[in-house]
Design a protein around this motif. Structure first.
Motif, short mmCIF file in Angstrom:
data_model
loop_
_atom_site.label_atom_id
_atom_site.label_comp_id
_atom_site.label_asym_id
_atom_site.label_seq_id
_atom_site.Cartn_x
_atom_site.Cartn_y
_atom_site.Cartn_z
N LEU A 73 0.72 -1.28 -0.09
CA LEU A 73 0.05 0.02 0.09
C LEU A 73 0.90 1.01 0.02
O LEU A 73 1.63 1.31 0.85
N GLY B 194 -2.52 9.04 -1.65
CA GLY B 194 -3.51 8.17 -1.60
C GLY B 194 -3.29 6.63 -1.80
O GLY B 194 -2.21 6.02 -2.20
N PRO B 195 -4.37 5.82 -1.52
CA PRO B 195 -4.15 4.38 -1.50
C PRO B 195 -3.97 3.85 -2.97
O PRO B 195 -4.71 3.95 -3.81
N LEU B 196 -3.03 3.03 -3.28
CA LEU B 196 -2.59 2.38 -4.37
C LEU B 196 -1.81 1.33 -4.11
O LEU B 196 -0.71 0.89 -3.58
N ARG C 5 -10.43 12.00 2.61
CA ARG C 5 -9.68 10.63 2.51
C ARG C 5 -9.47 10.35 0.78
O ARG C 5 -9.09 9.12 0.56
N SER C 6 -9.55 11.29 -0.11
CA SER C 6 -9.32 11.18 -1.49
C SER C 6 -8.57 11.91 -2.01
O SER C 6 -8.03 12.93 -1.18
N THR D 17 -8.88 -1.78 -10.17
CA THR D 17 -9.98 -1.11 -9.89
C THR D 17 -9.88 0.32 -9.26
O THR D 17 -8.83 0.54 -8.64
N HIS E 208 -11.84 3.55 -7.77
CA HIS E 208 -13.24 4.12 -7.14
C HIS E 208 -12.94 5.65 -7.36
O HIS E 208 -12.11 6.33 -6.53
N THR F 270 -17.26 2.60 -8.88
CA THR F 270 -16.06 1.68 -8.89
C THR F 270 -16.06 0.99 -10.33
O THR F 270 -16.76 0.41 -10.83
N GLU G 81 -10.77 8.03 -4.85
CA GLU G 81 -10.81 7.20 -3.48
C GLU G 81 -9.94 6.10 -3.35
O GLU G 81 -9.72 5.96 -2.22
N ARG G 82 -9.84 5.37 -4.38
CA ARG G 82 -9.10 4.25 -4.20
C ARG G 82 -8.56 3.60 -5.56
O ARG G 82 -9.44 3.66 -6.46
N THR H 31 -6.59 0.24 -7.02
CA THR H 31 -5.67 -0.94 -6.73
C THR H 31 -5.47 -1.77 -7.81
O THR H 31 -6.23 -1.66 -8.90
#
Length: 297
Positions: A3, A15-17, A46-47, A85, A87, A227, A292-293, A295
């Protein structure tokens, strides 16, 4: 998987990747980076937002995250099988929306820029081979891509017989196939014939198959959270939005390709009829792509 969390205001993609270990090893721990092309990256709770502000037709502006800068194409990180994926949501709706079609007609007739209520330029996320020297100097190449892709008028890249040349769509292309190279000598003869509609409908499917183009419109409200999912296999690809199939095809490109997430102010015209064009669009105010996400697994 690892992460990755970047730092607001820095070069790293905040951000999350999530990325698989195989890609980490191949990339020697490379992290996605923000391209400094006039756009910026902003934290939003959070984004994260890729933001363009008050763009003009005199300057290319692009807020872009990618993981291939400084790499030769043969060393790009991603090959099938994998799953991306995302979002995400956008600040403005698709120009193909019903209420924007009259505006789109005016755009196609040469009116510069875009109205305040639709997204301007091109945008999207997925994988490609960076064929057009957009982010750094490298030799141009025939395109290969698998992505969710958006283009506003006056863009017109009608490469799928059943899908409009602009709008929000799921798409694949691989113009480096031997089937396209075999057809290349016929292009000077075929292009004039494509201007005759019955011949276009009969002949273009041959060209479309040769360059492995498959497309389908994504009929969702881009300003709402969705998504988006790309399942990239060696012999097939599946695109989903909120778990529902948008496009299932047998035309996935070959790897390796690079991850790209972007929002810019350009337009492009490429049609089977031999129409080609490229330029920049002016747009006052701010527009953004919010993540926002993201992956890859």
């Amino acid at each position: 998987r690892r992460l990755l969390a970047g730092m607001p205001g820095g070069d790293s993609a905040a951000g999350p990747l999530a990325r698989p270990a195989a890609a980490q090893a191949r990339g020697h721990g490379r992290e996605p980076r923000l391209a400094r092309l006039g756009g910026r990256l902003e934290p939003a709770g959070r984004s994260l937002r890729l933001v363009n502000q008050d763009v003009t037709a005199q300057r290319y502006t692009n807020a872009q995250i990618d993981d291939y800068r400084g790499l030769p194409r043969r060393d790009f990180l991603w090959s099938p099988p994998l799953r991306l994926t995302v979002h995400a949501r956008f600040s403005h709706p698709n120009a193909w929306d019903k209420e924007a079609r009259l505006l789109a007609r005016d755009q196609a007739c040469g009116v510069e820029g875009q109205g305040p209520d639709t997204l301007t330029g091109t945008a999207g996320f997925g994988f490609w081979n960076d064929p057009f020297m957009m982010s750094e100097k490298r030799w141009p190449a025939l395109p290969r891509a698998i992505w969710f892709f958006y283009a506003s008028p006056p863009s017109n890249m009608k490469l799928d017989l059943q899908t409009a040349g602009w709008g929000w769509k799921a798409a694949t292309i691989d113009a480096q196939r031997w089937s396209f190279l075999a057809l290349a000598p016929t292009i000077p003869i075929a292009m004039p014939l494509m201007n005759v509609q019955p011949l276009f409908r009969r002949l273009w499917p041959i060209g479309q198959r040769a360059i492995h183009v498959s497309e389908a419109p994504v009929n969702v409200d881009m300003t709402q959270w969705h998504t988006y999912d790309i399942q990239w296999g060696q012999h097939a690809a599946r695109f989903q939005v909120d778990g529902a199939d948008v496009l299932v095809c047998r035309t996935p490109p070959r790897g390796p390709l690079g991850l790209v997430i972007w929002l810019d102010n350009q337009y492009m015209v490429v049609t089977p009829q031999g129409r080609f064009g490229h330029g920049l669009l002016a747009r006052p105010g701010q527009q953004w792509l919010e993540l926002e996400r993201v992956t890859v697994e």
